[in-house]
Design a protein around this motif. Structure first.
Motif, PDB file in Angstrom:
ATOM      1  N   VAL A 135       0.839  -1.206   0.000  1.00 32.55           N
ATOM      2  CA  VAL A 135       0.000   0.000   0.000  1.00 32.55           C
ATOM      3  C   VAL A 135       0.872   1.253   0.000  1.00 32.55           C
ATOM      4  CG1 VAL A 135      -1.581   1.368   1.403  1.00 32.55           C
ATOM      5  CG2 VAL A 135      -2.027  -1.059   1.044  1.00 32.55           C
ATOM      6  N   VAL A 136       1.877   1.275   0.857  1.00 32.55           N
ATOM      7  CA  VAL A 136       2.781   2.436   0.927  1.00 32.55           C
ATOM      8  C   VAL A 136       3.479   2.647  -0.412  1.00 32.55           C
ATOM      9  CG1 VAL A 136       4.897   3.313   1.991  1.00 32.55           C
ATOM     10  CG2 VAL A 136       3.136   2.254   3.414  1.00 32.55           C
ATOM     11  N   ALA A 137       3.940   1.555  -1.013  1.00 30.21           N
ATOM     12  CA  ALA A 137       4.636   1.667  -2.297  1.00 30.21           C
ATOM     13  C   ALA A 137       3.696   2.159  -3.395  1.00 30.21           C
ATOM     14  CB  ALA A 137       5.234   0.317  -2.681  1.00 30.21           C
ATOM     15  N   MET A 138       2.455   1.658  -3.409  1.00 26.95           N
ATOM     16  CA  MET A 138       1.494   2.107  -4.421  1.00 26.95           C
ATOM     17  C   MET A 138       1.186   3.595  -4.270  1.00 26.95           C
ATOM     18  SD  MET A 138      -1.300  -0.942  -5.046  1.00 26.95           S
ATOM     19  CE  MET A 138      -1.721  -1.198  -3.333  1.00 26.95           C
ATOM     20  N   LYS A 139       1.219   4.071  -3.034  1.00 32.26           N
ATOM     21  CA  LYS A 139       0.914   5.474  -2.779  1.00 32.26           C
ATOM     22  C   LYS A 139       2.053   6.386  -3.202  1.00 32.26           C
ATOM     23  CE  LYS A 139      -0.949   9.190  -0.968  1.00 32.26           C
ATOM     24  NZ  LYS A 139      -2.053   9.891  -1.665  1.00 32.26           N
ATOM     25  N   PHE A 140       3.284   5.975  -2.927  1.00 35.51           N
ATOM     26  CA  PHE A 140       4.407   6.897  -3.099  1.00 35.51           C
ATOM     27  C   PHE A 140       5.388   6.511  -4.214  1.00 35.51           C
ATOM     28  CE2 PHE A 140       3.136   7.268   1.392  1.00 35.51           C
ATOM     29  CZ  PHE A 140       2.851   8.629   1.428  1.00 35.51           C
ATOM     30  N   HIS A 147       6.125  -5.524 -13.507  1.00 31.44           N
ATOM     31  CA  HIS A 147       5.674  -6.083 -12.234  1.00 31.44           C
ATOM     32  C   HIS A 147       4.237  -5.707 -11.875  1.00 31.44           C
ATOM     33  CE1 HIS A 147       9.865  -7.132 -11.568  1.00 31.44           C
ATOM     34  NE2 HIS A 147      10.192  -5.891 -11.842  1.00 31.44           N
ATOM     35  N   ARG A 148       3.557  -4.959 -12.732  1.00 30.48           N
ATOM     36  CA  ARG A 148       2.217  -4.479 -12.377  1.00 30.48           C
ATOM     37  C   ARG A 148       1.227  -5.624 -12.176  1.00 30.48           C
ATOM     38  NH1 ARG A 148       2.521   0.104 -16.978  1.00 30.48           N
ATOM     39  NH2 ARG A 148       3.853   1.565 -15.857  1.00 30.48           N
ATOM     40  N   TYR A 149       1.191  -6.540 -13.130  1.00 33.57           N
ATOM     41  CA  TYR A 149       0.237  -7.643 -13.020  1.00 33.57           C
ATOM     42  C   TYR A 149       0.571  -8.527 -11.827  1.00 33.57           C
ATOM     43  CZ  TYR A 149      -2.381 -11.877 -13.979  1.00 33.57           C
ATOM     44  OH  TYR A 149      -3.218 -12.962 -13.853  1.00 33.57           O
ATOM     45  N   ALA A 150       1.860  -8.844 -11.644  1.00 32.89           N
ATOM     46  CA  ALA A 150       2.270  -9.722 -10.549  1.00 32.89           C
ATOM     47  C   ALA A 150       1.917  -9.123  -9.194  1.00 32.89           C
ATOM     48  CB  ALA A 150       3.771  -9.989 -10.635  1.00 32.89           C
ATOM     49  N   LEU A 151       2.167  -7.840  -9.020  1.00 35.48           N
ATOM     50  CA  LEU A 151       1.863  -7.200  -7.738  1.00 35.48           C
ATOM     51  C   LEU A 151       0.358  -7.154  -7.478  1.00 35.48           C
ATOM     52  CD1 LEU A 151       4.465  -4.298  -7.697  1.00 35.48           C
ATOM     53  CD2 LEU A 151       4.433  -6.317  -6.250  1.00 35.48           C
ATOM     54  N   LEU A 172      -8.971  -4.231   0.343  1.00 33.24           N
ATOM     55  CA  LEU A 172      -9.534  -4.203  -1.005  1.00 33.24           C
ATOM     56  C   LEU A 172      -9.888  -2.775  -1.404  1.00 33.24           C
ATOM     57  CD1 LEU A 172     -11.835  -7.369  -1.094  1.00 33.24           C
ATOM     58  CD2 LEU A 172      -9.761  -6.969  -2.438  1.00 33.24           C
ATOM     59  N   GLY A 173     -10.429  -2.014  -0.465  1.00 36.43           N
ATOM     60  CA  GLY A 173     -10.734  -0.609  -0.741  1.00 36.43           C
ATOM     61  C   GLY A 173      -9.485   0.185  -1.064  1.00 36.43           C
ATOM     62  N   LEU A 174      -8.403  -0.062  -0.318  1.00 29.51           N
ATOM     63  CA  LEU A 174      -7.131   0.624  -0.597  1.00 29.51           C
ATOM     64  C   LEU A 174      -6.604   0.258  -1.987  1.00 29.51           C
ATOM     65  CD1 LEU A 174      -5.390   0.237   2.891  1.00 29.51           C
ATOM     66  CD2 LEU A 174      -6.184   2.373   1.834  1.00 29.51           C
ATOM     67  N   LEU A 175      -6.788  -1.009  -2.373  1.00 26.31           N
ATOM     68  CA  LEU A 175      -6.360  -1.435  -3.710  1.00 26.31           C
ATOM     69  C   LEU A 175      -7.120  -0.678  -4.791  1.00 26.31           C
ATOM     70  CD1 LEU A 175      -4.732  -3.483  -5.493  1.00 26.31           C
ATOM     71  CD2 LEU A 175      -6.747  -4.961  -5.367  1.00 26.31           C
ATOM     72  N   ILE A 176      -8.425  -0.575  -4.631  1.00 25.37           N
ATOM     73  CA  ILE A 176      -9.263   0.116  -5.622  1.00 25.37           C
ATOM     74  C   ILE A 176      -8.878   1.590  -5.733  1.00 25.37           C
ATOM     75  CG2 ILE A 176     -11.629   0.865  -6.129  1.00 25.37           C
ATOM     76  CD1 ILE A 176     -12.562  -1.786  -4.802  1.00 25.37           C
ATOM     77  N   VAL A 177      -8.560   2.198  -4.596  1.00 19.01           N
ATOM     78  CA  VAL A 177      -8.235   3.630  -4.589  1.00 19.01           C
ATOM     79  C   VAL A 177      -6.824   3.904  -5.114  1.00 19.01           C
ATOM     80  CG1 VAL A 177      -7.868   5.636  -3.099  1.00 19.01           C
ATOM     81  CG2 VAL A 177      -9.844   4.146  -2.717  1.00 19.01           C
ATOM     82  N   LEU A 178      -5.859   3.079  -4.733  1.00 19.89           N
ATOM     83  CA  LEU A 178      -4.449   3.394  -4.986  1.00 19.89           C
ATOM     84  C   LEU A 178      -3.850   2.719  -6.208  1.00 19.89           C
ATOM     85  CD1 LEU A 178      -3.080   3.217  -1.318  1.00 19.89           C
ATOM     86  CD2 LEU A 178      -3.646   5.258  -2.642  1.00 19.89           C
ATOM     87  N   TYR A 179      -4.362   1.558  -6.594  1.00 22.97           N
ATOM     88  CA  TYR A 179      -3.697   0.843  -7.689  1.00 22.97           C
ATOM     89  C   TYR A 179      -3.916   1.565  -9.019  1.00 22.97           C
ATOM     90  CZ  TYR A 179      -1.800  -2.882 -10.515  1.00 22.97           C
ATOM     91  OH  TYR A 179      -1.023  -3.600 -11.388  1.00 22.97           O
ATOM     92  N   PRO A 180      -2.858   1.767  -9.799  1.00 21.24           N
ATOM     93  CA  PRO A 180      -2.986   2.490 -11.083  1.00 21.24           C
ATOM     94  C   PRO A 180      -3.550   1.589 -12.188  1.00 21.24           C
ATOM     95  CG  PRO A 180      -0.707   1.827 -10.737  1.00 21.24           C
ATOM     96  CD  PRO A 180      -1.454   1.405  -9.502  1.00 21.24           C
ATOM     97  N   PHE A 185      -3.455  -0.149 -19.478  1.00 23.26           N
ATOM     98  CA  PHE A 185      -3.700   0.267 -20.856  1.00 23.26           C
ATOM     99  C   PHE A 185      -2.671   1.283 -21.341  1.00 23.26           C
ATOM    100  CE2 PHE A 185      -7.795  -0.636 -18.777  1.00 23.26           C
ATOM    101  CZ  PHE A 185      -8.166  -1.750 -19.512  1.00 23.26           C
ATOM    102  N   LEU A 186      -1.834   1.769 -20.429  1.00 26.62           N
ATOM    103  CA  LEU A 186      -0.776   2.701 -20.812  1.00 26.62           C
ATOM    104  C   LEU A 186       0.553   1.976 -20.752  1.00 26.62           C
ATOM    105  CD1 LEU A 186      -1.927   5.868 -18.824  1.00 26.62           C
ATOM    106  CD2 LEU A 186      -2.106   5.486 -21.283  1.00 26.62           C
ATOM    107  N   THR A 187       0.762   1.075 -21.685  1.00 26.33           N
ATOM    108  CA  THR A 187       1.940   0.235 -21.651  1.00 26.33           C
ATOM    109  C   THR A 187       2.304  -0.210 -23.060  1.00 26.33           C
ATOM    110  OG1 THR A 187       2.916  -1.705 -20.576  1.00 26.33           O
ATOM    111  CG2 THR A 187       0.641  -1.908 -21.323  1.00 26.33           C
ATOM    112  N   ALA A 188       3.413  -0.900 -23.179  1.00 23.71           N
ATOM    113  CA  ALA A 188       3.886  -1.344 -24.485  1.00 23.71           C
ATOM    114  C   ALA A 188       3.040  -2.498 -25.006  1.00 23.71           C
ATOM    115  CB  ALA A 188       5.351  -1.768 -24.381  1.00 23.71           C
TER     116      ALA A 188
END
Length: 590
Positions: A135-140, A147-151, A172-180, A185-188
């Motif tokens: 959570v901290v890493a997703m925030k900052f 690694h996006r899918y794996a995390l 789960l709420g933190l995931l919905i709010v913080l996960y990009p 869809f913004l990837t290679a």
């Protein structure tokens, strides 16, 4: 037994910590190293981790008096083969052999992951601590594309291992709010292809193996999957990139056109000597050293530019000494401005004032303004130099030759400055909505030529053991076409952009057997997961599928920040699957 559990805890904790740092710091963490005076090459932190973990594992084996079997003997033989090939390459070519050896010794992390996995480690406090770290890493922090899918999957697995429903809801709420989520869809394109394959894998193995659901439900989920893919396509900003994957006729025509040019020259082509480097510091980031490399390459190519030499009229001459000095000064100015602009924008990103995409656009816009200013000043200097020589027509205008020379020269400068700008931008820091179709198809053809030359090298060597690990990989086709010159001129070798082909290229028949064995083990894992009807196992294995597919198109298993988490996960998933038992209809918590 206590010692074994202690060593297991230490190894698992180290693997988890390194995977965490690799995911959020990538090369910045991976390139930490020590340089011993007696060695001509650095020892990176990933290799130190390997030595520590293997040491702990070996110590456990000795103290606990493990009885070795045929699999251990096979691992020892494999390790001996790596050492033999690495030192053989080192004696013939130098330390580049150890870089290529990493492709084969990183899989040892699968062995470490297998032995250090213990389901008893995942106690509620440990799970909560891991989730808070994510959570901290997703925030900052910025999550790198690999690694996006794996995390995302690991986060969900950890959440559903929690017993308390309220804690589950909070995380789960933190995931919905913080996960990009938009970054899916913004990837290679390679990541899009991998994600599509993973969805197919989850659908087939999930609905026809793990889940026990009716045909009606399967039809509903199939419809939702199709709708999801269509929505994903609509959300993806660079539709030209997606279209380029299906432009088979255009791709074939472009490949044949370039191939004809390559074949006309390759029989007379000889590689020019270029010094090799074991690795280059991250010159895709906006660092002073990275932009220095780009600057040197740009100046070199301007001086060597064939187009400029096509206009040879004496009246078009300009004092190149003065012009070189001006260009050097302007590029130094451009470089400094790029660094300052990017630092300001990245600082705003860290403060969460703007997104990474907005920072990219702002950096490019500001850099374009600086580039226009430089172009105007160089243009004025060019005209001034000609006026001093009185090389004008009777009407006081530049001659046609002079105008053509000026046009080509300025176009050359503008092109190099543009490329310098993008070389100075991190790959994850680039927008995707303005890329041209030619660039997209060119990237596909680029890979096709690299792979073609690798296969030709293997045919010419006639060695079942593969190409010497110390020999720099050079692509005759790319050098004839002068593609990706900023890479092979800088490093003395070109990355293959296909880790599995690279394995066969370097390891020959042994690598082929290794890949076949890894595939067999994976099929065995999936079979166990299906028999146990394990949802967690299904998603763990999907992470392996994702990385396997993306490594067909990118440099993945050669690099520690990708390879170490991947092979560790492979071993952990194998251990997890072996602990599963055949389950009945109520075993979805497996």
């Amino acid at each position: 037994m206590i010692l074994k559990r202690f060593n297991t805890l230490i190894s698992f904790s180290l693997l988890s910590l390194f995977a965490y740092l690799y995911a959020f710091l990538s090369r910045e963490f991976a390139e930490i190293h020590i340089q011993l005076p007696v060695l001509s090459f650095p020892i990176f932190i990933g290799e130190i981790l390997l030595a520590v973990c293997l040491g702990l594992l070996t110590y456990s084996f000795i103290v606990e008096k493990y009885k070795l079997n045929k699999w251990h003997l096979l691992i020892f033989c494999y390790l001996g083969w790596i050492l033999l090939r690495a030192f053989q390459g080192y004696s013939a070519y130098g330390p580049l052999a150890f870089r290529n050896a990493a492709l084969f010794y990183y899989p040892l992390f699968a062995v470490i992951g297998y032995y250090c996995y213990d389901s008893r480690l995942f106690k509620p406090k440990v799970i909560v601590t891991m989730l808070i770290g994510l959570v901290v890493a997703m925030k900052f922090c910025h999550i790198f594309a690999y690694h996006r899918y794996a995390l995302f999957v690991l986060y969900l697995i950890l959440v559903f291992k929690l017993k308390n429903p309220w804690v589950k809801i909070i995380f789960l709420g933190l995931l919905i709010v913080l996960y990009p989520f938009k970054h899916f869809f913004l990837t290679a394109r390679s990541h899009l292809v991998s994600f599509a394959v993973v969805l197919g894998y989850l659908y087939v193995v999930g609905f026809y193996g793990v889940f026990q659901i009716s045909k009606k439900i399967k039809v509903i989920w199939s419809g939702l999957l199709i709708v999801g893919l269509l929505l994903g396509y609509m959300c993806y900003p660079d539709k030209q990139a997606v279209h380029s994957l299906f432009m088979f006729k255009s791709l074939s025509a472009m490949y044949q056109e370039k191939l004809t040019r390559v074949k006309e020259q390759e029989q007379y082509f000889e590689f020019q000597p270029i010094s090799t480097r074991l690795y280059n510091k991250d010159n895709t980031g906006l660092t002073s050293e990275g932009l220095d490399t780009s600057l040197d390459m740009i100046l070199y190519e301007i001086k060597q530019n064939a187009d400029v030499s096509q206009v040879s009229s004496p009246q078009a001459s300009v004092d190149m000494m003065d012009l070189d000095t001006l260009i050097q000064q302007k590029y130094e100015f451009f470089r400094e401005q790029l660094i300052n602009i990017s630092k300001r924008q990245l600082f705003k990103v860290k403060l969460n004032q703007i997104s990474i995409e907005e920072a990219t656009e702002a950096t490019i816009e500001d850099a374009d303004l600086v580039a226009k200013q430089i172009m105007t000043e160089v243009d004025e200097f060019f005209t001034l130099e000609l006026s001093r020589k009185n090389d004008f027509t009777e009407e006081g205008r530049l001659t046609d030759d002079q105008l053509e020379y000026k046009k080509i020269f300025l176009k050359s400068i503008a092109f190099r400055m543009e490329r310098m700008k993008y070389l100075g931008l991190n790959a994850d820091f680039m927008t995707l909505d303005k890329r041209e179709t030619e660039v997209e198809t060119g990237n596909i053809i680029f890979r096709a030529f690299v792979w073609r030359d690798m296969i030709n090298d293997m045919k010419e060597s006639r060695s079942i053991w593969g190409i010497n690990w110390g020999r720099p990989q050079r692509s005759k086709s790319l050098e004839i076409l002068n593609w990706a010159g900023h890479e092979w001129k800088r490093d003395g070798w070109i990355a293959p952009h296909n880790s599995w082909l690279h394995m066969v290229y370097r390891g020959g028949i042994i690598a082929g057997l290794f890949i076949l064995s890894a595939l067999t083990v994976f099929i065995f894992m999936v079979r166990r997961i299906i028999m146990a009807r394990s949802i967690k196992g299904l998603f763990l294995s999907s992470m392996i599928v994702y990385m396997v597919v993306v490594s067909l198109f990118l440099v993945i298993l050669e690099l520690p920040h990708n390879a170490i988490p991947f092979w560790s996960l492979f071993g952990i998933t194998l251990a997890y699957s072996l602990n599963l038992k055949r389950s009945d209809e109520n075993s979805y918590s497996s």
